[in-house]
Design a protein around this motif. Sequence first.
Motif, PDB file in Angstrom:
ATOM      1  N   LYS A  88       0.854  -1.186   0.000  1.00 41.62           N
ATOM      2  CA  LYS A  88       0.000   0.000   0.000  1.00 41.62           C
ATOM      3  C   LYS A  88       0.891   1.238   0.000  1.00 41.62           C
ATOM      4  N   ILE A  89       0.460   2.265  -0.727  1.00 40.97           N
ATOM      5  CA  ILE A  89       1.169   3.534  -0.582  1.00 40.97           C
ATOM      6  C   ILE A  89       0.168   4.625  -0.236  1.00 40.97           C
ATOM      7  N   ILE A  90       0.674   5.608   0.481  1.00 44.61           N
ATOM      8  CA  ILE A  90      -0.134   6.784   0.775  1.00 44.61           C
ATOM      9  C   ILE A  90       0.457   7.934  -0.014  1.00 44.61           C
ATOM     10  N   ASP A  91      -0.373   8.506  -0.860  1.00 43.58           N
ATOM     11  CA  ASP A  91       0.054   9.641  -1.663  1.00 43.58           C
ATOM     12  C   ASP A  91      -0.493  10.905  -0.991  1.00 43.58           C
ATOM     13  N   THR A  92       0.363  11.896  -0.860  1.00 47.46           N
ATOM     14  CA  THR A  92      -0.055  13.123  -0.178  1.00 47.46           C
ATOM     15  C   THR A  92       0.179  14.320  -1.087  1.00 47.46           C
ATOM     16  N   PRO A  93      -0.626  14.455  -2.124  1.00 43.62           N
ATOM     17  CA  PRO A  93      -0.380  15.534  -3.084  1.00 43.62           C
ATOM     18  C   PRO A  93      -0.509  16.906  -2.439  1.00 43.62           C
ATOM     19  N   GLY A  94       0.427  17.761  -2.781  1.00 41.54           N
ATOM     20  CA  GLY A  94       0.321  19.149  -2.344  1.00 41.54           C
ATOM     21  C   GLY A  94       0.635  19.378  -0.881  1.00 41.54           C
ATOM     22  N   ILE A  95       0.968  18.329  -0.168  1.00 41.71           N
ATOM     23  CA  ILE A  95       1.284  18.535   1.233  1.00 41.71           C
ATOM     24  C   ILE A  95       2.786  18.740   1.389  1.00 41.71           C
ATOM     25  N   LYS A  96       3.137  19.881   1.939  1.00 39.93           N
ATOM     26  CA  LYS A  96       4.563  20.190   2.001  1.00 39.93           C
ATOM     27  C   LYS A  96       5.169  19.894   3.355  1.00 39.93           C
ATOM     28  N   GLY A  97       4.402  20.110   4.378  1.00 39.16           N
ATOM     29  CA  GLY A  97       4.994  19.921   5.702  1.00 39.16           C
ATOM     30  C   GLY A  97       4.779  18.515   6.203  1.00 39.16           C
ATOM     31  N   PHE A  98       5.730  18.020   6.921  1.00 40.35           N
ATOM     32  CA  PHE A  98       5.644  16.687   7.482  1.00 40.35           C
ATOM     33  C   PHE A  98       5.051  16.776   8.866  1.00 40.35           C
ATOM     34  N   GLY A  99       4.712  17.980   9.286  1.00 36.81           N
ATOM     35  CA  GLY A  99       4.235  18.127  10.646  1.00 36.81           C
ATOM     36  C   GLY A  99       5.334  18.701  11.494  1.00 36.81           C
ATOM     37  N   ILE A 100       4.934  19.213  12.601  1.00 41.12           N
ATOM     38  CA  ILE A 100       5.891  19.920  13.435  1.00 41.12           C
ATOM     39  C   ILE A 100       5.995  19.201  14.759  1.00 41.12           C
ATOM     40  N   VAL A 101       7.193  19.001  15.155  1.00 45.10           N
ATOM     41  CA  VAL A 101       7.402  18.386  16.450  1.00 45.10           C
ATOM     42  C   VAL A 101       8.022  19.442  17.349  1.00 45.10           C
ATOM     43  N   ASP A 102       7.350  19.741  18.408  1.00 46.44           N
ATOM     44  CA  ASP A 102       7.950  20.652  19.377  1.00 46.44           C
ATOM     45  C   ASP A 102       8.761  19.810  20.345  1.00 46.44           C
ATOM     46  N   MET A 103      10.049  20.074  20.358  1.00 47.19           N
ATOM     47  CA  MET A 103      10.907  19.245  21.200  1.00 47.19           C
ATOM     48  C   MET A 103      11.615  20.083  22.247  1.00 47.19           C
ATOM     49  N   GLU A 104      11.810  19.496  23.391  1.00 49.56           N
ATOM     50  CA  GLU A 104      12.681  20.106  24.390  1.00 49.56           C
ATOM     51  C   GLU A 104      14.105  19.872  23.910  1.00 49.56           C
ATOM     52  N   LYS A 105      14.989  20.824  24.287  1.00 47.71           N
ATOM     53  CA  LYS A 105      16.386  20.651  23.876  1.00 47.71           C
ATOM     54  C   LYS A 105      16.953  19.301  24.296  1.00 47.71           C
ATOM     55  N   GLU A 106      16.604  18.892  25.498  1.00 49.34           N
ATOM     56  CA  GLU A 106      17.170  17.633  26.017  1.00 49.34           C
ATOM     57  C   GLU A 106      16.687  16.418  25.220  1.00 49.34           C
ATOM     58  N   GLU A 107      15.607  16.623  24.488  1.00 45.15           N
ATOM     59  CA  GLU A 107      14.977  15.508  23.792  1.00 45.15           C
ATOM     60  C   GLU A 107      15.600  15.253  22.416  1.00 45.15           C
ATOM     61  N   VAL A 108      16.135  16.323  21.805  1.00 40.37           N
ATOM     62  CA  VAL A 108      16.582  16.223  20.415  1.00 40.37           C
ATOM     63  C   VAL A 108      17.572  15.066  20.213  1.00 40.37           C
ATOM     64  N   GLY A 109      18.524  14.922  21.147  1.00 38.70           N
ATOM     65  CA  GLY A 109      19.529  13.874  21.026  1.00 38.70           C
ATOM     66  C   GLY A 109      18.945  12.469  21.032  1.00 38.70           C
ATOM     67  N   ASP A 110      17.770  12.331  21.617  1.00 35.87           N
ATOM     68  CA  ASP A 110      17.136  11.008  21.659  1.00 35.87           C
ATOM     69  C   ASP A 110      16.744  10.529  20.272  1.00 35.87           C
ATOM     70  N   TYR A 111      16.589  11.480  19.340  1.00 27.58           N
ATOM     71  CA  TYR A 111      16.179  11.115  17.983  1.00 27.58           C
ATOM     72  C   TYR A 111      17.358  10.988  17.022  1.00 27.58           C
ATOM     73  N   PHE A 112      18.560  11.068  17.560  1.00 30.36           N
ATOM     74  CA  PHE A 112      19.775  10.713  16.820  1.00 30.36           C
ATOM     75  C   PHE A 112      20.195   9.360  17.406  1.00 30.36           C
ATOM     76  N   PRO A 113      19.896   8.250  16.714  1.00 32.61           N
ATOM     77  CA  PRO A 113      20.105   6.930  17.335  1.00 32.61           C
ATOM     78  C   PRO A 113      21.504   6.714  17.898  1.00 32.61           C
ATOM     79  N   GLU A 114      22.523   7.226  17.188  1.00 32.24           N
ATOM     80  CA  GLU A 114      23.889   6.990  17.662  1.00 32.24           C
ATOM     81  C   GLU A 114      24.215   7.835  18.891  1.00 32.24           C
TER      82      GLU A 114
END
Length: 316
Positions: free
Chosen positions: A232-258
């Motif tokens: 299955k694929i989801i096509d999202t025509p015309g949608i530019k933003g992937f959404g916004i994640v508001d992150m705390e500074k301390e949290e950002v590193g958690d999303y860099f796996p290494e």
Amino acid sequence: MIGTVYKSTGSWYLVKTEEGKEYECRIKGKFRLKGIKSTNPIAVGDKVNFTLETNNDVETGIIDEIFDRKNYIIRKSVNLSKQTHIIAANIDQVFLLITIDNPPTFPSFIDRFLVTAEAYSIPCVLAFNKIDSYTEIERRAEVMYLKDIYENIGYECIEISAKEQKNVDAIKERMKGTVSMFAGHSGVGKSTLVNAIAPELNLKTKEISEQHKQGQHTTTFAEMFDLKFGAKIIDTPGIKGFGIVDMEKEEVGDYFPEFFALKNECKFNNCIHIEEPKCAIKDAVEEGEIAWSRYKSYLQIIEGDENSYRVDEFKD
Ligand code: GDP
Ligand code: ZN
């Protein structure tokens, strides 16, 4: 009955059962979703329960339950109500198309994208496209260099040529039995790839859709498609933003796996890996175990102005 939402226009939903029967459904009353303030209660990809009604011999459904989402992506709505719009839910993977040039995809873009995907719990596969055009050794080296960085931290990387249909089968293989999306800058070859994978969809060519965009203000809706080979694929025509994640500074590193893997080795447990002494991340960067470009992207996200760690690039 239980089904999956394939299309959502805001007022009605196309729901497909596992047997492949399609029903036009509506929602009864108001749906309140825990924790998510959104303009649309139900999105493409949602699993729902519905009951059938017959009106003038036509069977339609009333949705009365949404099953828990494993993930979802949002876009901030254009008005100032700060409400979000859910673009799609229950995505198994996003293929991020990357090109070395025409257009260039910079590591900072890739890293912001990956941070968002991690924050949304959406697995991401990196597809290096247009390999047929990287005849110069420098271009090949750039692909190898980037692939190395991302493979080392656990991301699957696939080299393809959508245009010459090289290695497109590897993408199809990865898609079997899953729900996928494609992302990347405009011009990286998303439509070409989708056409190569699923000619039956007959996606509009770029030229036509550009004309369309200029001609009128169109509201486009995400849509899910069943492909012949069991994906299955989801096509999202015309949608530019992937959404916004508001992150705390301390949290950002958690999303860099290494970074996350080394986190407990930093002296301070709230270390944000910038000025702190005995920081395992900075040590790893110095020793070359963490790629400098990754650390630089991290700093850009964390040190920019208040809004820069709101990661909101999906397509450009
Ligand atoms: P999109 O904006 O991401 O949907 O990109 P398109 O699919 O419209 O492709 C943009 C341009 O790149 C078109 O001119 C395609 O023919 C070209 N293109 C796409 N894939 C490849 C590829 O694998 N190799 C080469 N050389 N060109 C490609
Ligand atoms: Zn640290």
